[in-house]
Design an enzyme around this catalytic site. Structure first.
Site, PDB file in Angstrom:
ATOM      1  N   ASN A 102       2.284   1.462   4.418  1.00  0.00           N
ATOM      2  CA  ASN A 102       2.465   0.130   5.018  1.00  0.00           C
ATOM      3  C   ASN A 102       2.238   0.047   6.565  1.00  0.00           C
ATOM      4  OD1 ASN A 102       5.413  -2.120   5.642  1.00  0.00           O
ATOM      5  ND2 ASN A 102       3.197  -2.597   5.081  1.00  0.00           N
ATOM      6  N   ASP A 116      -8.077   4.038   1.065  1.00  0.00           N
ATOM      7  CA  ASP A 116      -7.223   4.400   2.164  1.00  0.00           C
ATOM      8  C   ASP A 116      -7.891   5.023   3.337  1.00  0.00           C
ATOM      9  OD1 ASP A 116      -5.272   5.610   3.613  1.00  0.00           O
ATOM     10  OD2 ASP A 116      -4.382   6.932   2.038  1.00  0.00           O
ATOM     11  N   CYS A 137       0.980  -1.170   0.159  1.00  0.00           N
ATOM     12  CA  CYS A 137       0.206  -0.092   0.058  1.00  0.00           C
ATOM     13  C   CYS A 137       0.821   1.210  -0.027  1.00  0.00           C
ATOM     14  CB  CYS A 137      -0.910  -0.169   1.222  1.00  0.00           C
ATOM     15  SG  CYS A 137      -0.230  -0.086   2.631  1.00  0.00           S
ATOM     16  N   CYS A 156      -1.540   0.808   7.282  1.00  0.00           N
ATOM     17  CA  CYS A 156      -3.061   0.422   7.381  1.00  0.00           C
ATOM     18  C   CYS A 156      -3.326  -0.802   6.588  1.00  0.00           C
ATOM     19  CB  CYS A 156      -3.659   1.604   7.139  1.00  0.00           C
ATOM     20  SG  CYS A 156      -3.204   2.929   8.296  1.00  0.00           S
ATOM     21  N   ARG A 157      -3.267  -0.453   5.356  1.00  0.00           N
ATOM     22  CA  ARG A 157      -3.943  -1.727   4.526  1.00  0.00           C
ATOM     23  C   ARG A 157      -3.146  -3.098   4.189  1.00  0.00           C
ATOM     24  NH1 ARG A 157      -5.137   2.420  -0.448  1.00  0.00           N
ATOM     25  NH2 ARG A 157      -3.295   3.129   0.668  1.00  0.00           N
ATOM     26  N   SER A 158      -1.696  -2.833   3.804  1.00  0.00           N
ATOM     27  CA  SER A 158      -0.976  -3.948   3.583  1.00  0.00           C
ATOM     28  C   SER A 158      -0.658  -4.825   4.933  1.00  0.00           C
ATOM     29  CB  SER A 158       0.192  -3.555   2.796  1.00  0.00           C
ATOM     30  OG  SER A 158       1.135  -2.785   3.291  1.00  0.00           O
TER      31      SER A 158
HETATM   32  P1  4NP Z   1      -1.876   2.893   4.189  1.00  0.00           P
HETATM   33  O1  4NP Z   1      -2.393   3.900   4.781  1.00  0.00           O
HETATM   34  O2  4NP Z   1      -1.176   3.235   2.610  1.00  0.00           O
HETATM   35  O3  4NP Z   1      -3.057   1.970   3.798  1.00  0.00           O
HETATM   36  O4  4NP Z   1      -0.542   2.438   5.296  1.00  0.00           O
HETATM   37  C1  4NP Z   1      -1.738   5.478   4.800  1.00  0.00           C
HETATM   38  C2  4NP Z   1      -0.777   5.516   5.750  1.00  0.00           C
HETATM   39  C3  4NP Z   1      -0.343   6.803   6.005  1.00  0.00           C
HETATM   40  C4  4NP Z   1      -0.583   7.735   5.135  1.00  0.00           C
HETATM   41  C5  4NP Z   1      -1.388   7.770   4.138  1.00  0.00           C
HETATM   42  C6  4NP Z   1      -2.020   6.270   3.879  1.00  0.00           C
HETATM   43  N1  4NP Z   1      -0.062   9.205   5.273  1.00  0.00           N
HETATM   44  O5  4NP Z   1      -0.191   9.950   4.733  1.00  0.00           O
HETATM   45  O6  4NP Z   1       1.026   9.157   6.371  1.00  0.00           O
END
Ligand code: 4NP
Length: 165
Positions: A18, A132, A15, A20-22
């Protein structure tokens, strides 16, 4: 029918951050693989296309939502997806089209594995992208789990039918 032997398969979920989703995909798919008795044959990791959260634990909202469904993500740590990952992983599965585009930029020309969208393996959902959840409310984290659990089942079925030898 005899025991079906399976080739080793390595899967990387990717993702943006790294956190939340992955990591959710890693924890859920590890549990599904363990339940299927295939933990020795299927190795799983996750990474982010950004370098924003290297070394960080998953987002606390992600850990909490996963824990409600008995997945423990607390020991996972963020890392960035690297060109070398294409030498190690048979499946590199992006959580959304933006992450897939970033991965395509670092994909070696000779990569013979499967680079694609994780939700292409989901049967109960039409979505292509795992939304997201970072800037939204707690229901976003539950939706992430719903999508990932379903795609994980589809992926496991796919791997079982393609990796027997
Ligand atoms: P992920 O979510 O891609 O599912 O881990 C996010 C985590 C952090 C951020 C954006 C999306 N950020 O902007 O820091």
């Amino acid at each position: 029918m005899g025991v079906v032997e399976m080739k080793d398969v390595r899967v990387l979920f990717v993702c943006l951050g790294n956190i939340c989703r992955s990591p959710t995909a890693q924890g859920v798919f590890e549990a599904q693989v363990r339940q299927a008795g295939l933990a020795k044959q299927i190795k799983i990791d996750s990474a982010g296309t950004s370098d924003w959260h290297i070394g960080a634990a998953p987002d606390s909202r992600t850990v909490k939502a996963a824990k409600k469904r008995d997945y423990d993500l607390s020991s996972l740590r963020g890392r960035q997806a690297l060109p070398e990952d294409f030498q190690h992983f048979d499946y590199i599965l992006a959580m959304d089209a933006d992450n897939l585009a970033e991965l395509n930029k670092i994909k070696p020309r000779n990569y013979s594995g499967h680079l694609g969208l994780f939700l292409d393996f989901a049967k109960a959902f039409e979505e292509s992208n795992v939304p997201d959840p970072y800037y939204g409310g707690s229901q976003g984290f539950d939706l992430v789990l719903d999508l990932i659990e379903n795609a994980g089942e589809g992926l496991l079925e796919h791997i079982r039918s393609h990796a027997s030898q």
